[in-house]
Design a protein around this motif. Sequence first.
Motif, short mmCIF file in Angstrom:
data_model
loop_
_atom_site.label_atom_id
_atom_site.label_comp_id
_atom_site.label_asym_id
_atom_site.label_seq_id
_atom_site.Cartn_x
_atom_site.Cartn_y
_atom_site.Cartn_z
N THR A 79 0.84 -1.19 0.00
CA THR A 79 0.00 0.00 0.00
C THR A 79 0.88 1.24 0.00
N PHE A 80 0.37 2.29 -0.63
CA PHE A 80 1.07 3.58 -0.69
C PHE A 80 0.09 4.65 -0.22
N THR A 81 0.40 5.29 0.91
CA THR A 81 -0.49 6.25 1.54
C THR A 81 0.16 7.62 1.59
N ASN A 82 -0.59 8.64 1.21
CA ASN A 82 -0.11 10.02 1.26
C ASN A 82 -0.26 10.54 2.69
N GLU A 83 0.87 10.72 3.37
CA GLU A 83 0.84 11.22 4.74
C GLU A 83 1.13 12.71 4.83
N GLY A 84 1.23 13.36 3.66
CA GLY A 84 1.47 14.79 3.65
C GLY A 84 0.19 15.59 3.69
#
Length: 264
Positions: A79-84
Amino acid sequence: MNNHEIDYKLYGDDMQFVEVELDPEETVVAEAGSLMMMDDQIRMETIFGDGASNQGGLMGKLLGAGKRVITGESLFMTTFTNEGTEKKHVSFASPYPGKIIPMDLSEIDGKLICQKDAFLAAAKGVSIGIEFQRKVGAGFFGGEGFIMQKLEGDGMSFVHAGGTIHKKELAHGDVLRVDTGCLVAMTGEIDYNVEFVGGVKTALFGGEGLFFATLRGPGTVWIQSLPFSRLASRVFAAAPERGGSKGEGSAASGLFDLLGGDRK
């Protein structure tokens, strides 16, 4: 919607990659090893199963991972999650020459059946399982036909296929016969079986295999012109250690090699 709403852009022609745009806290799920590049502040995490919200704890995750093992895929997904706090981008590359096909599952009644190695990436929440064919013929002879991947949900998914992709709409009662390896994907309402080509000479000398897929509408199917298995077999047959050509020389040079000549 149960799935994350992701935006995307395709790049390239024959060796494509898809760039997915993630809003803050949005997540995309992808096959292990498909990552091409990603922006800073994107968190990458390896998970069991497909990350769907309805997996039901540890047992659900183990069941999802077990399904992937049956289809011959990796035990893990990523999974690739945008934490910005701003939009970020992550890109996934196709594994061999062909096309990436965007599929909005909400437009095809929430279900897509595809070859087990066609899935590339999807919005988090898309369930990635297996589809068993009910008919015995498909089970024993279908190759890709017996166990195929099933994508369910209402979000975006991306599948990859080789060569040129042809999308064909089948009306109610329409029948299409396809080489089993050339079938990429189909909508859930398609009736699918595998049939013998018929005729001993055709089966033995036709060069098209012993069986083909029979698809009956209504529904939509996607066909590929160059299955990876066909490409790999040609490359394997042409390898020097398998008796293939050792260079780009003429037929005379090939005969010279056959007779044991020395070019030095």
